[in-house]
Scaffold this active site. Sequence first.
Site: not given
Length: 457
Positions: A105, A140, A170, A364, A367, A381, A388
């Site tokens: 892992g 190893g 190994n 510009h 939201y 802009a 909401y």
Amino acid sequence: MLNVVILAAGLGKRMQSDLPKVLHTLAGRPMLDHVIGSARQLQPARIIVVVGHGADRVKAAFEGLPGLQFALQQPQHGTGHAVQQAVPQLLEGDGEDDVTLVLYGDVPLVQPATLQNLLQARGRGVAVLTEVLADSTGYGRIVRDAQGQVCRIVEHKDASEAERAIKEVNTGILAAPTARLKDWLGRITNDNAQGEYYLTDVIGLAVGDGVPVGAAQPGASWETLGVNSRVQQAQLERAWQSELARRQLEAGVTLADPARFDVRGTLSCGRDVFIDVGCVFEGTVTLGDGVRVGPHCVLRDVAVQAGARIEAYSHLQQAKVGQEAVVGPYARLRPGADLGERSHVGNFVEIKNSVLQADSKANHLAYIGDADIGARVNVGAGTITCNYDGVNKHRTVIEDDAFIGSDTQLVAPVRVGKGATLGAGTTLTKDAPAGQLTISRARQSTIEGWKRPVKKS
């Protein structure tokens, strides 16, 4: 029938972390996830993950994956002891074709093609994955007989001076017949400097039983690099990102600087794509022909169609960008943003769960959330869709050819009709009719003779 056993029980003390070592990430995914992914491409009958330190957290991260089972190693007494814990879950069919492949892992980048070569090198016997290193300290050593056949593996702490001079080492990855592996695991001892049960001891037992031992080498040196510290994790991250960059370059993508390019998922590119410095691609990202991505952008689960431009410092997540659209600089597309062809989203514009159809622009400081915006709409802009109410989200609909003046608030649910104009500074609380000017700001007035207040002495 193929079983895959993945050893994932280690403490990872040198990581200096409470997180189990195999859950530390490489290219945005837990190391163990990389190993499971490579194992799955071999189509095994069963994958068994041996867990120990942080077992509950490791199981929680992967539980429920089809064909995946877990075995507990507690306490940890070496790699041979770890595989012993998986023995009860190993599947067997007709005997000779039953094989068990052992992976690690914390060796996350071994590739399916290398594992296929290892299985082919096994023949009817055992095969080990080996690597030739300039500095083999700590590994190893592969000891071969006079005929060049692998006869045993000796761990560094148990090796003689002559054996320590051997450069072939190994990697720990091996494939063995399942029935014989069960027998050998029952015969190994902990008579060594570490007092542990070494999986590598099965090689000596195989040779003693007359079972041939083959060897295969990885396609690239980074495939067998393990992670035991944050330093090694960072080094392997850069090695893997360099490989991913090489693959993109060979596919025809232009990278401004391959050393400053990060993929933490899957990146698919068309022809003549250009990617500037410092970009990060997460999840599943598709870039169409001729797409240009500016510096220091982050794209997560995004589809960008041909000819589009993503300008500097833009962040896109779970979004769609249409042909020849322009995003940014400094734009943010949140989940559900869907931009039509030739649309423009400019600096400091945020769009979430909204459709912006062809040739529409929000250039510009805006939201736009939970909105359906038609074609050829201009969003001025400072525009905000007030989506909401403190409890629920509501949608705003702006039909084709509408003009939204600067500093406008649209209090959803509300609709702006086709070709409507909203005057600058409007707070829209009712639908605006098509083809009309709607304005809600107070009438301007001038107070004659007004004097500014003066500071009192």
